[in-house]
Scaffold this motif. Structure first.
Motif, mmCIF file in Angstrom:
data_model
loop_
_atom_site.group_PDB
_atom_site.id
_atom_site.type_symbol
_atom_site.label_atom_id
_atom_site.label_comp_id
_atom_site.label_asym_id
_atom_site.label_seq_id
_atom_site.Cartn_x
_atom_site.Cartn_y
_atom_site.Cartn_z
ATOM 1 N N GLY A 50 0.788 -1.223 0.000
ATOM 2 C CA GLY A 50 0.000 0.000 0.000
ATOM 3 C C GLY A 50 0.818 1.269 0.000
ATOM 4 N N GLY A 51 2.157 1.135 -0.071
ATOM 5 C CA GLY A 51 3.021 2.310 -0.047
ATOM 6 C C GLY A 51 2.831 3.197 -1.256
ATOM 7 N N ALA A 52 3.268 4.450 -1.114
ATOM 8 C CA ALA A 52 3.067 5.453 -2.164
ATOM 9 C C ALA A 52 4.377 5.747 -2.886
ATOM 10 C CB ALA A 52 2.514 6.738 -1.565
ATOM 11 N N PHE A 53 4.260 5.954 -4.196
ATOM 12 C CA PHE A 53 5.368 6.452 -5.005
ATOM 13 C C PHE A 53 4.887 7.739 -5.649
ATOM 14 C CE2 PHE A 53 8.375 5.464 -8.835
ATOM 15 C CZ PHE A 53 9.291 6.376 -8.354
ATOM 16 N N VAL A 54 5.490 8.869 -5.262
ATOM 17 C CA VAL A 54 5.082 10.181 -5.760
ATOM 18 C C VAL A 54 6.058 10.606 -6.853
ATOM 19 C CG1 VAL A 54 4.621 12.585 -5.158
ATOM 20 C CG2 VAL A 54 4.147 10.763 -3.497
ATOM 21 N N VAL A 55 5.506 10.948 -8.012
ATOM 22 C CA VAL A 55 6.312 11.308 -9.182
ATOM 23 C C VAL A 55 5.852 12.668 -9.700
ATOM 24 C CG1 VAL A 55 6.966 10.663 -11.540
ATOM 25 C CG2 VAL A 55 6.650 8.880 -9.799
ATOM 26 N N GLU A 56 6.796 13.573 -9.914
ATOM 27 C CA GLU A 56 6.499 14.883 -10.513
ATOM 28 C C GLU A 56 7.246 15.006 -11.828
ATOM 29 O OE1 GLU A 56 7.160 19.672 -9.641
ATOM 30 O OE2 GLU A 56 8.492 18.178 -8.742
ATOM 31 N N THR A 57 6.534 15.306 -12.916
ATOM 32 C CA THR A 57 7.187 15.620 -14.191
ATOM 33 C C THR A 57 6.377 16.675 -14.931
ATOM 34 O OG1 THR A 57 6.071 14.112 -15.746
ATOM 35 C CG2 THR A 57 7.826 13.157 -14.382
ATOM 36 N N TYR A 58 7.003 17.237 -15.928
ATOM 37 C CA TYR A 58 6.255 18.098 -16.843
ATOM 38 C C TYR A 58 5.471 17.236 -17.825
ATOM 39 C CZ TYR A 58 10.090 17.295 -20.235
ATOM 40 O OH TYR A 58 11.012 16.719 -21.080
ATOM 41 N N VAL A 59 4.483 17.835 -18.452
ATOM 42 C CA VAL A 59 3.734 17.178 -19.516
ATOM 43 C C VAL A 59 4.325 17.638 -20.850
ATOM 44 C CG1 VAL A 59 1.478 16.882 -20.617
ATOM 45 C CG2 VAL A 59 1.637 17.104 -18.123
ATOM 46 N N PRO A 60 4.862 16.740 -21.646
ATOM 47 C CA PRO A 60 5.484 17.168 -22.908
ATOM 48 C C PRO A 60 4.487 17.905 -23.807
ATOM 49 C CG PRO A 60 6.060 14.893 -22.409
ATOM 50 C CD PRO A 60 4.987 15.286 -21.437
ATOM 51 N N ASN A 61 4.997 18.901 -24.493
ATOM 52 C CA ASN A 61 4.222 19.665 -25.467
ATOM 53 C C ASN A 61 4.872 19.468 -26.827
ATOM 54 O OD1 ASN A 61 2.924 21.523 -27.062
ATOM 55 N ND2 ASN A 61 3.269 23.274 -25.718
ATOM 56 N N ALA A 62 4.163 18.826 -27.739
ATOM 57 C CA ALA A 62 4.738 18.504 -29.046
ATOM 58 C C ALA A 62 5.227 19.749 -29.787
ATOM 59 C CB ALA A 62 3.724 17.753 -29.899
ATOM 60 N N ALA A 63 4.642 20.903 -29.486
ATOM 61 C CA ALA A 63 5.072 22.135 -30.157
ATOM 62 C C ALA A 63 6.494 22.523 -29.773
ATOM 63 C CB ALA A 63 4.114 23.267 -29.823
ATOM 64 N N ASP A 64 6.979 22.013 -28.641
ATOM 65 C CA ASP A 64 8.330 22.347 -28.206
ATOM 66 C C ASP A 64 9.401 21.644 -29.021
ATOM 67 O OD1 ASP A 64 7.324 23.961 -26.222
ATOM 68 O OD2 ASP A 64 7.438 22.419 -24.666
ATOM 69 N N PHE A 65 9.020 20.563 -29.713
ATOM 70 C CA PHE A 65 9.999 19.828 -30.508
ATOM 71 C C PHE A 65 9.438 19.512 -31.892
ATOM 72 C CE2 PHE A 65 8.093 17.258 -27.166
ATOM 73 C CZ PHE A 65 7.437 16.244 -27.845
ATOM 74 N N ASP A 66 8.935 20.582 -32.528
ATOM 75 C CA ASP A 66 8.384 20.431 -33.871
ATOM 76 C C ASP A 66 9.472 20.353 -34.940
ATOM 77 O OD1 ASP A 66 9.190 23.038 -33.528
ATOM 78 O OD2 ASP A 66 7.450 23.927 -34.529
ATOM 79 N N ARG A 67 10.721 20.586 -34.513
ATOM 80 C CA ARG A 67 11.870 20.422 -35.411
ATOM 81 C C ARG A 67 12.854 19.462 -34.765
ATOM 82 N NH1 ARG A 67 13.555 26.486 -35.519
ATOM 83 N NH2 ARG A 67 12.535 26.314 -33.490
#
Length: 244
Positions: A135-152
């Motif tokens: 029942g232990g917790a694993f807390v994860v923080e990340t950004y949500v990728p935005n496809a516009a940031d890597f359009d090239r």
């Protein structure tokens, strides 16, 4: 073999400047959130670094331990008040080289993405599951990728220009592999300095699938440490996975 296969690479390169006031977020809200989720139990921070979050969390009375691949980062932690008291295992966070059980583990500030191979990200989830209590917790923080940031496939960005130096950043993306290589290049009177950095990014639903294969289920998700509801326009997420 890539330099990014060395888990201590980031710390060796960045330890001396990591704590400079250069945009690192205030840890207060994260500490408040994590203290509540710990339930008063023993917790583990993966990539504990210089103790930016672990030290104020420990000051709240939470029993905190850490994993860190960089002795240079740990030396910075040890030099801070309370830093000598935190148990820290030197090793790869994907291997989770410690013994449980822990009530909670956490991996924040996009650090999951510093594991640049999908298998190593999966190893991290599997090994966290191994050391968590039922029942232990694993807390994860990340950004949500935005496809516009890597359009090239490649990007060049001016970073800073002064009378004494010029700094630029170059990105190369592999959209199929969901990776990028960033090189920060500084030109000054002392010569040319390179600071390479890489990530393998994932969308939240991909992280959910990876967590599920390790025996976790998504229990909570927020857009930030303030518990703002997560939605389609959210640019980051705090996800709480529970074991079992």
């Amino acid at each position: 073999m890539s330099v990014f296969d060395d888990p201590g690479h980031f710390g060796r390169l960045w330890a001396d400047t990591y704590d400079l006031p250069s945009g690192l977020p205030d840890p207060a809200l994260a500490v408040e959130f994590l203290a509540e989720k710990s339930g008063g139990g023993r917790v583990l921070e993966l990539a504990i670094g210089t103790g930016r979050v672990a030290l104020p969390l420990a000051a709240r009375g939470v029993t905190v331990e850490g994993v860190e691949a960089s002795p240079e980062m740990v030396a910075k932690l040890r030099a801070k008040p309370g830093g000598a008291d935190l148990p820290v295992a030197i090793g790869d966070m994907a291997d989770v080289p410690v013994n449980g059980p822990y009530a909670m583990a956490y991996l924040i500030f996009n650090t999951l993405f510093n594991l640049v191979r999908e298998q190593r990200q999966a190893d991290c989830f599997r090994n966290v599951a191994r050391v968590l209590a039922p029942g232990g917790a694993f807390v994860v923080e990340t950004y949500v990728p935005n496809a516009a940031d890597f359009d090239r496939d490649e990007q060049v960005q001016p970073y800073s220009i002064t009378e004494d130096s010029v700094r630029i950043r170059l990105h190369r993306y592999d959209r199929a592999a969901q990776t990028f290589l960033r090189q920060t290049v500084t030109f000054n009177n002392a010569g040319v300095h390179l600071h390479p950095f890489a990530m393998r990014y994932m969308w939240p639903e991909q992280i959910d699938e990876m967590a599920g294969r390790a025996g976790f289920h998504l229990a909570e998700r927020y857009a930030d440490w303030d518990r703002t509801p997560f939605g389609p326009d959210s640019t980051s997420h705090i996800s709480v996975y529970r074991l079992g």
